[in-house]
Design a protein around this motif. Sequence first.
Motif, PDB file in Angstrom:
ATOM      1  N   LYS A   1       0.824  -1.200   0.000  1.00  0.00           N
ATOM      2  CA  LYS A   1       0.000   0.000   0.000  1.00  0.00           C
ATOM      3  C   LYS A   1       0.862   1.256   0.000  1.00  0.00           C
ATOM      4  CE  LYS A   1      -2.541   1.208   3.727  1.00  0.00           C
ATOM      5  NZ  LYS A   1      -3.700   1.253   4.632  1.00  0.00           N
ATOM      6  N   SER A   2       1.917   1.276   0.777  1.00  0.00           N
ATOM      7  CA  SER A   2       2.773   2.457   0.857  1.00  0.00           C
ATOM      8  C   SER A   2       3.423   2.773  -0.492  1.00  0.00           C
ATOM      9  CB  SER A   2       3.835   2.278   1.938  1.00  0.00           C
ATOM     10  OG  SER A   2       4.600   1.108   1.699  1.00  0.00           O
ATOM     11  N   ASP A   3       3.781   1.745  -1.261  1.00  0.00           N
ATOM     12  CA  ASP A   3       4.373   1.959  -2.588  1.00  0.00           C
ATOM     13  C   ASP A   3       3.351   2.543  -3.564  1.00  0.00           C
ATOM     14  OD1 ASP A   3       6.821   0.915  -1.730  1.00  0.00           O
ATOM     15  OD2 ASP A   3       6.296  -1.122  -2.388  1.00  0.00           O
ATOM     16  N   VAL A   4       2.127   2.052  -3.480  1.00  0.00           N
ATOM     17  CA  VAL A   4       1.063   2.537  -4.364  1.00  0.00           C
ATOM     18  C   VAL A   4       0.766   4.010  -4.072  1.00  0.00           C
ATOM     19  CG1 VAL A   4      -1.366   2.269  -5.001  1.00  0.00           C
ATOM     20  CG2 VAL A   4       0.057   0.248  -4.628  1.00  0.00           C
ATOM     21  N   ILE A   5       0.616   4.330  -2.807  1.00  0.00           N
ATOM     22  CA  ILE A   5       0.316   5.710  -2.417  1.00  0.00           C
ATOM     23  C   ILE A   5       1.458   6.637  -2.817  1.00  0.00           C
ATOM     24  CG2 ILE A   5      -0.056   7.227  -0.426  1.00  0.00           C
ATOM     25  CD1 ILE A   5      -1.652   4.873   0.824  1.00  0.00           C
ATOM     26  N   ALA A   6       2.680   6.195  -2.625  1.00  0.00           N
ATOM     27  CA  ALA A   6       3.840   7.008  -3.014  1.00  0.00           C
ATOM     28  C   ALA A   6       3.870   7.212  -4.531  1.00  0.00           C
ATOM     29  CB  ALA A   6       5.130   6.350  -2.543  1.00  0.00           C
ATOM     30  N   HIS A   7       3.565   6.171  -5.280  1.00  0.00           N
ATOM     31  CA  HIS A   7       3.580   6.264  -6.743  1.00  0.00           C
ATOM     32  C   HIS A   7       2.591   7.313  -7.243  1.00  0.00           C
ATOM     33  CE1 HIS A   7       3.962   4.938 -10.930  1.00  0.00           C
ATOM     34  NE2 HIS A   7       2.648   5.098 -10.989  1.00  0.00           N
ATOM     35  N   PHE A   8       1.389   7.287  -6.699  1.00  0.00           N
ATOM     36  CA  PHE A   8       0.355   8.214  -7.166  1.00  0.00           C
ATOM     37  C   PHE A   8       0.440   9.592  -6.507  1.00  0.00           C
ATOM     38  CE2 PHE A   8      -1.647   4.184  -8.450  1.00  0.00           C
ATOM     39  CZ  PHE A   8      -1.944   4.485  -9.772  1.00  0.00           C
ATOM     40  N   GLY A   9       1.184   9.698  -5.415  1.00  0.00           N
ATOM     41  CA  GLY A   9       1.359  10.996  -4.772  1.00  0.00           C
ATOM     42  C   GLY A   9       0.365  11.314  -3.681  1.00  0.00           C
ATOM     43  N   GLY A  10      -0.172  10.285  -3.065  1.00  0.00           N
ATOM     44  CA  GLY A  10      -1.077  10.486  -1.932  1.00  0.00           C
ATOM     45  C   GLY A  10      -2.305   9.610  -2.039  1.00  0.00           C
ATOM     46  N   LYS A  11      -2.995   9.492  -0.915  1.00  0.00           N
ATOM     47  CA  LYS A  11      -4.169   8.625  -0.846  1.00  0.00           C
ATOM     48  C   LYS A  11      -5.306   9.136  -1.739  1.00  0.00           C
ATOM     49  CE  LYS A  11      -5.097   7.163   3.238  1.00  0.00           C
ATOM     50  NZ  LYS A  11      -5.590   7.074   4.617  1.00  0.00           N
ATOM     51  N   SER A  12      -5.542  10.439  -1.750  1.00  0.00           N
ATOM     52  CA  SER A  12      -6.615  10.998  -2.576  1.00  0.00           C
ATOM     53  C   SER A  12      -6.349  10.799  -4.064  1.00  0.00           C
ATOM     54  CB  SER A  12      -6.805  12.482  -2.279  1.00  0.00           C
ATOM     55  OG  SER A  12      -7.264  12.659  -0.966  1.00  0.00           O
ATOM     56  N   LYS A  13      -5.111  11.006  -4.480  1.00  0.00           N
ATOM     57  CA  LYS A  13      -4.761  10.817  -5.889  1.00  0.00           C
ATOM     58  C   LYS A  13      -4.822   9.348  -6.278  1.00  0.00           C
ATOM     59  CE  LYS A  13      -1.960  14.976  -6.297  1.00  0.00           C
ATOM     60  NZ  LYS A  13      -0.629  15.528  -6.526  1.00  0.00           N
ATOM     61  N   THR A  14      -4.465   8.481  -5.357  1.00  0.00           N
ATOM     62  CA  THR A  14      -4.568   7.039  -5.609  1.00  0.00           C
ATOM     63  C   THR A  14      -6.023   6.656  -5.809  1.00  0.00           C
ATOM     64  OG1 THR A  14      -2.593   6.595  -4.287  1.00  0.00           O
ATOM     65  CG2 THR A  14      -4.070   4.737  -4.689  1.00  0.00           C
ATOM     66  N   ALA A  15      -6.873   7.125  -4.920  1.00  0.00           N
ATOM     67  CA  ALA A  15      -8.301   6.822  -5.007  1.00  0.00           C
ATOM     68  C   ALA A  15      -8.884   7.336  -6.322  1.00  0.00           C
ATOM     69  CB  ALA A  15      -9.035   7.432  -3.819  1.00  0.00           C
ATOM     70  N   LYS A  16      -8.515   8.531  -6.704  1.00  0.00           N
ATOM     71  CA  LYS A  16      -9.025   9.102  -7.955  1.00  0.00           C
ATOM     72  C   LYS A  16      -8.577   8.264  -9.148  1.00  0.00           C
ATOM     73  CE  LYS A  16      -9.390  13.369 -10.558  1.00  0.00           C
ATOM     74  NZ  LYS A  16      -9.095  14.791 -10.623  1.00  0.00           N
ATOM     75  N   ALA A  17      -7.330   7.846  -9.172  1.00  0.00           N
ATOM     76  CA  ALA A  17      -6.811   7.032 -10.275  1.00  0.00           C
ATOM     77  C   ALA A  17      -7.541   5.697 -10.388  1.00  0.00           C
ATOM     78  CB  ALA A  17      -5.313   6.800 -10.097  1.00  0.00           C
ATOM     79  N   LEU A  18      -7.964   5.167  -9.244  1.00  0.00           N
ATOM     80  CA  LEU A  18      -8.638   3.862  -9.232  1.00  0.00           C
ATOM     81  C   LEU A  18     -10.161   3.977  -9.313  1.00  0.00           C
ATOM     82  CD1 LEU A  18      -6.529   2.072  -6.482  1.00  0.00           C
ATOM     83  CD2 LEU A  18      -6.306   1.891  -8.956  1.00  0.00           C
TER      84      LEU A  18
ATOM     85  N   PRO B   1     -11.366   7.398  -1.038  1.00  0.00           N
ATOM     86  CA  PRO B   1     -10.150   7.290  -0.223  1.00  0.00           C
ATOM     87  C   PRO B   1     -10.327   6.378   0.996  1.00  0.00           C
ATOM     88  CG  PRO B   1     -10.493   9.564  -0.865  1.00  0.00           C
ATOM     89  CD  PRO B   1     -11.723   8.792  -1.295  1.00  0.00           C
ATOM     90  N   SER B   2     -11.542   6.302   1.519  1.00  0.00           N
ATOM     91  CA  SER B   2     -11.781   5.434   2.671  1.00  0.00           C
ATOM     92  C   SER B   2     -11.574   3.958   2.326  1.00  0.00           C
ATOM     93  CB  SER B   2     -13.189   5.653   3.229  1.00  0.00           C
ATOM     94  OG  SER B   2     -14.167   5.356   2.246  1.00  0.00           O
ATOM     95  N   SER B   3     -11.743   3.611   1.068  1.00  0.00           N
ATOM     96  CA  SER B   3     -11.495   2.222   0.645  1.00  0.00           C
ATOM     97  C   SER B   3     -10.019   1.868   0.801  1.00  0.00           C
ATOM     98  CB  SER B   3     -11.908   2.022  -0.811  1.00  0.00           C
ATOM     99  OG  SER B   3     -13.287   2.211  -0.963  1.00  0.00           O
ATOM    100  N   ILE B   4      -9.155   2.813   0.494  1.00  0.00           N
ATOM    101  CA  ILE B   4      -7.718   2.588   0.615  1.00  0.00           C
ATOM    102  C   ILE B   4      -7.332   2.405   2.074  1.00  0.00           C
ATOM    103  CG2 ILE B   4      -5.440   3.638   0.240  1.00  0.00           C
ATOM    104  CD1 ILE B   4      -6.720   4.934  -2.290  1.00  0.00           C
ATOM    105  N   THR B   5      -7.981   3.144   2.944  1.00  0.00           N
ATOM    106  CA  THR B   5      -7.720   3.021   4.382  1.00  0.00           C
ATOM    107  C   THR B   5      -7.991   1.608   4.872  1.00  0.00           C
ATOM    108  OG1 THR B   5      -8.288   5.345   4.665  1.00  0.00           O
ATOM    109  CG2 THR B   5      -8.330   3.983   6.642  1.00  0.00           C
ATOM    110  N   GLN B   6      -8.931   0.925   4.244  1.00  0.00           N
ATOM    111  CA  GLN B   6      -9.304  -0.424   4.675  1.00  0.00           C
ATOM    112  C   GLN B   6      -8.334  -1.499   4.193  1.00  0.00           C
ATOM    113  OE1 GLN B   6     -13.365  -1.000   3.464  1.00  0.00           O
ATOM    114  NE2 GLN B   6     -14.084   0.735   4.654  1.00  0.00           N
TER     115      GLN B   6
END
Length: 62
Positions: free
Chosen positions: A3-20, A24-29
């Motif tokens: 998870k930490s690699d994915v978040i770092a790649h996209f530049g944050g939890k919100s950007k990761t969620a948007k890309a997917l 963002p709460s889904s990523i928290t789980q």
Amino acid sequence: MHKSDVIAHFGGKSKTAKALGIAPSSITQWGEIIPESRAYQIEHITGGALSADHYRNKLKTA
């Protein structure tokens, strides 16, 4: 895939969620190893920059 690699790649939890296309709460789980279906989705979205090999290797040893 961690998870930490994915978040770092996209530049944050919100950007990761948007890309997917998820909340963002889904990523928290997620645990530190992300769900298999998301790993393959992320591999596809990133053009292989992030790899789902963790799951492929698991299948080979089963």
